[in-house]
Design a protein around this motif. Structure first.
Motif, PDB file in Angstrom:
ATOM      1  N   GLY A 277     -50.818  42.457  77.608  1.00 30.67           N
ATOM      2  CA  GLY A 277     -50.976  41.097  78.082  1.00 30.67           C
ATOM      3  C   GLY A 277     -49.829  40.704  78.997  1.00 30.67           C
ATOM      4  N   GLY A 278     -49.759  39.430  79.342  1.00 28.96           N
ATOM      5  CA  GLY A 278     -48.692  38.933  80.204  1.00 28.96           C
ATOM      6  C   GLY A 278     -48.713  39.584  81.564  1.00 28.96           C
ATOM      7  N   SER A 279     -47.536  39.954  82.066  1.00 29.42           N
ATOM      8  CA  SER A 279     -47.452  40.582  83.376  1.00 29.42           C
ATOM      9  C   SER A 279     -47.982  42.009  83.354  1.00 29.42           C
ATOM     10  CB  SER A 279     -45.994  40.603  83.856  1.00 29.42           C
ATOM     11  OG  SER A 279     -45.225  41.523  83.082  1.00 29.42           O
ATOM     12  N   GLY A 280     -48.116  42.580  82.163  1.00 28.18           N
ATOM     13  CA  GLY A 280     -48.666  43.915  82.032  1.00 28.18           C
ATOM     14  C   GLY A 280     -47.661  45.032  82.081  1.00 28.18           C
ATOM     15  N   ALA A 281     -46.378  44.731  82.308  1.00 31.04           N
ATOM     16  CA  ALA A 281     -45.362  45.772  82.437  1.00 31.04           C
ATOM     17  C   ALA A 281     -44.134  45.399  81.611  1.00 31.04           C
ATOM     18  CB  ALA A 281     -44.972  45.965  83.901  1.00 31.04           C
ATOM     19  N   VAL A 282     -43.366  46.414  81.206  1.00 28.29           N
ATOM     20  CA  VAL A 282     -42.158  46.187  80.411  1.00 28.29           C
ATOM     21  C   VAL A 282     -41.042  47.108  80.885  1.00 28.29           C
ATOM     22  CG1 VAL A 282     -43.350  45.410  78.320  1.00 28.29           C
ATOM     23  CG2 VAL A 282     -42.895  47.849  78.636  1.00 28.29           C
ATOM     24  N   ARG A 283     -39.820  46.708  80.586  1.00 30.98           N
ATOM     25  CA  ARG A 283     -38.641  47.549  80.767  1.00 30.98           C
ATOM     26  C   ARG A 283     -38.253  48.121  79.410  1.00 30.98           C
ATOM     27  NH1 ARG A 283     -37.488  49.057  85.997  1.00 30.98           N
ATOM     28  NH2 ARG A 283     -37.888  47.306  87.393  1.00 30.98           N
ATOM     29  N   VAL A 284     -37.861  49.389  79.397  1.00 34.74           N
ATOM     30  CA  VAL A 284     -37.535  50.075  78.154  1.00 34.74           C
ATOM     31  C   VAL A 284     -36.097  50.580  78.234  1.00 34.74           C
ATOM     32  CG1 VAL A 284     -38.146  51.975  76.610  1.00 34.74           C
ATOM     33  CG2 VAL A 284     -39.935  50.735  77.826  1.00 34.74           C
ATOM     34  N   ALA A 285     -35.372  50.449  77.121  1.00 34.07           N
ATOM     35  CA  ALA A 285     -34.008  50.959  77.022  1.00 34.07           C
ATOM     36  C   ALA A 285     -33.837  51.549  75.620  1.00 34.07           C
ATOM     37  CB  ALA A 285     -33.002  49.842  77.271  1.00 34.07           C
ATOM     38  N   LYS A 286     -32.646  52.076  75.340  1.00 40.87           N
ATOM     39  CA  LYS A 286     -32.341  52.552  74.000  1.00 40.87           C
ATOM     40  C   LYS A 286     -31.131  51.815  73.469  1.00 40.87           C
ATOM     41  CE  LYS A 286     -33.461  56.624  72.489  1.00 40.87           C
ATOM     42  NZ  LYS A 286     -33.520  58.097  72.194  1.00 40.87           N
ATOM     43  N   LYS A 287     -31.208  51.461  72.191  1.00 40.45           N
ATOM     44  CA  LYS A 287     -30.116  50.753  71.524  1.00 40.45           C
ATOM     45  C   LYS A 287     -29.999  51.325  70.126  1.00 40.45           C
ATOM     46  CE  LYS A 287     -28.513  46.077  70.395  1.00 40.45           C
ATOM     47  NZ  LYS A 287     -28.870  44.616  70.442  1.00 40.45           N
ATOM     48  N   GLY A 288     -28.826  51.849  69.825  1.00 45.03           N
ATOM     49  CA  GLY A 288     -28.645  52.456  68.519  1.00 45.03           C
ATOM     50  C   GLY A 288     -29.573  53.618  68.280  1.00 45.03           C
ATOM     51  N   GLY A 289     -29.925  54.323  69.339  1.00 42.14           N
ATOM     52  CA  GLY A 289     -30.804  55.485  69.220  1.00 42.14           C
ATOM     53  C   GLY A 289     -32.274  55.157  69.148  1.00 42.14           C
ATOM     54  N   GLU A 290     -32.645  53.886  69.231  1.00 45.04           N
ATOM     55  CA  GLU A 290     -34.032  53.489  69.144  1.00 45.04           C
ATOM     56  C   GLU A 290     -34.461  52.827  70.452  1.00 45.04           C
ATOM     57  OE1 GLU A 290     -34.585  51.033  65.755  1.00 45.04           O
ATOM     58  OE2 GLU A 290     -34.282  52.676  64.325  1.00 45.04           O
ATOM     59  N   PHE A 291     -35.737  52.935  70.766  1.00 47.84           N
ATOM     60  CA  PHE A 291     -36.271  52.296  71.957  1.00 47.84           C
ATOM     61  C   PHE A 291     -36.394  50.797  71.730  1.00 47.84           C
ATOM     62  CE2 PHE A 291     -38.243  56.599  72.208  1.00 47.84           C
ATOM     63  CZ  PHE A 291     -37.673  56.995  73.406  1.00 47.84           C
ATOM     64  N   VAL A 292     -36.040  50.049  72.755  1.00 49.76           N
ATOM     65  CA  VAL A 292     -36.224  48.601  72.755  1.00 49.76           C
ATOM     66  C   VAL A 292     -36.889  48.230  74.081  1.00 49.76           C
ATOM     67  CG1 VAL A 292     -34.291  48.112  71.232  1.00 49.76           C
ATOM     68  CG2 VAL A 292     -33.924  48.195  73.698  1.00 49.76           C
ATOM     69  N   PHE A 293     -37.480  47.050  74.129  1.00 44.36           N
ATOM     70  CA  PHE A 293     -38.179  46.644  75.344  1.00 44.36           C
ATOM     71  C   PHE A 293     -37.908  45.183  75.654  1.00 44.36           C
ATOM     72  CE2 PHE A 293     -41.000  45.224  72.019  1.00 44.36           C
ATOM     73  CZ  PHE A 293     -41.591  44.067  72.514  1.00 44.36           C
ATOM     74  N   ARG A 294     -38.157  44.856  76.882  1.00 47.79           N
ATOM     75  CA  ARG A 294     -38.192  43.460  77.281  1.00 47.79           C
ATOM     76  C   ARG A 294     -39.316  43.309  78.305  1.00 47.79           C
ATOM     77  NH1 ARG A 294     -35.963  42.769  82.355  1.00 47.79           N
ATOM     78  NH2 ARG A 294     -34.486  44.374  83.084  1.00 47.79           N
ATOM     79  N   ASN A 295     -39.934  42.140  78.326  1.00 44.71           N
ATOM     80  CA  ASN A 295     -41.022  41.895  79.256  1.00 44.71           C
ATOM     81  C   ASN A 295     -40.491  41.876  80.674  1.00 44.71           C
ATOM     82  OD1 ASN A 295     -43.213  41.537  77.354  1.00 44.71           O
ATOM     83  ND2 ASN A 295     -42.179  39.662  76.719  1.00 44.71           N
ATOM     84  N   ALA A 296     -41.220  42.501  81.583  1.00 46.19           N
ATOM     85  CA  ALA A 296     -40.789  42.575  82.978  1.00 46.19           C
ATOM     86  C   ALA A 296     -41.065  41.258  83.695  1.00 46.19           C
ATOM     87  CB  ALA A 296     -41.519  43.711  83.679  1.00 46.19           C
TER      88      ALA A 296
END
Length: 296
Positions: A277-296
């Protein structure tokens, strides 16, 4: 549902924008991603609501991505289509919508499309490959090459007994949305990798289906990756081991998802799924060895 065409973006010199066939709350999140721990969505609730989660139901979109640059127009996936017999899915069955008009309002005429990419062969990714003319299904984009993963063509086509004949919808979707493209001589089957040009490369990403693929885009040092159904909800990013209920090989899909997300982090790729949903795209990073995301 309002047009979503304005919510596009630019990657280098390439314009990317969605044309949405349908969007809204679909099924409960735990029905879409059944292995997800019950508390998982609450951890990222502030990022999920309202674009990706409403009232406990996953928000999804039937979305075609238009990729326009270098004088060429590429469509990534083509939705459900109109007038299809899909008895196994009432949302898709005999659907009637205004997708062609939405595409034209976005400035894309059928004859302008140079390439159609089907990331995989599922009914909500191939439907507008064709349209009905005088009672026959024919390619909707007369000048386009249709890039189809060979492994999916074998599995869902007659060679594989239409996916083993377990679901009537598989035969129906192949016969109305894929076979006519073959008969017209517009189908291009590929395995492994397939380079469209210097900035667009298809890569095999199996698991969701045998031939599932991703399309990588690079322009002027910026990158994006169209991941099809590798992800159905952003909640899978911190929990990549959890597949959707539609994955044919969940274990392989999870390994592929982790590999693609790792590269997205390393290459700083914008992650562009088919159904968010939303814009349809996300940014992905790693924090503490785990994947995290934020809406683009």
């Amino acid at each position: 549902m309002a047009d979503d065409n304005a919510q596009g973006f630019v990657i280098g010199d390439v314009e990317v924008f969605p044309v949405v066939e349908w969007a809204g709350p679909y099924v409960p999140l735990d029905a879409l991603v059944p292995d997800l721990p019950p508390e998982a969505w609450r951890e990222d609730e502030d990022l999920l609501v309202p674009d990706h989660l409403q009232g406990g139901r996953a928000v999804v979109a039937l979305r075609t991505w238009v990729v326009r640059g270098g004088g060429r127009t590429v469509l990534v996936d083509t939705g459900v289509g109109n007038g299809r017999e899909r008895p196994g899915n009432q949302l898709f069955h005999r659907r009637q919508g205004d997708f062609p008009e939405r595409l034209e309002r976005a400035g894309v005429r059928p004859e302008d499309v140079d390439v159609v990419v089907n990331t995989h062969i599922h009914g909500d990714h191939i439907g507008w490959n064709t349209h009905e003319v005088d009672g026959n299904w024919v390619p909707a984009f007369p000048n386009a090459r249709y890039l189809l993963p060979a492994a999916d063509d074998r599995h869902f086509g007659p060679e594989g007994g239409y996916a083993g004949g377990t679901r009537p919808d598989d035969r129906l979707m192949y016969e109305d949305s894929v076979a006519p493209v073959h008969r017209a001589g517009q189908a291009v089957l590929w395995d492994g990798t397939h380079r469209l040009d210097g900035g667009l490369v298809l890569e095999s990403a199996p698991g969701h289906t045998p031939g599932s693929s991703v399309l990588r885009l690079q322009s002027r040092g910026e990158r994006g990756v169209f991941v099809g159904d590798l992800l159905h909800s952003p909640v899978q990013i911190p929990h990549p081991e959890c597949g959707s209920r539609f994955c044919l090989d969940p274990r392989q899909a999870a390994a592929t998802r982790i590999r693609v997300l790792e590269q997205a982090v390393e290459e700083r790729e914008l992650v562009i799924p088919a159904h968010f949903g939303g814009s349809g795209a996300v940014r992905v990073a790693k924090k503490g060895g785990e994947f995290v995301f934020r809406n683009a």
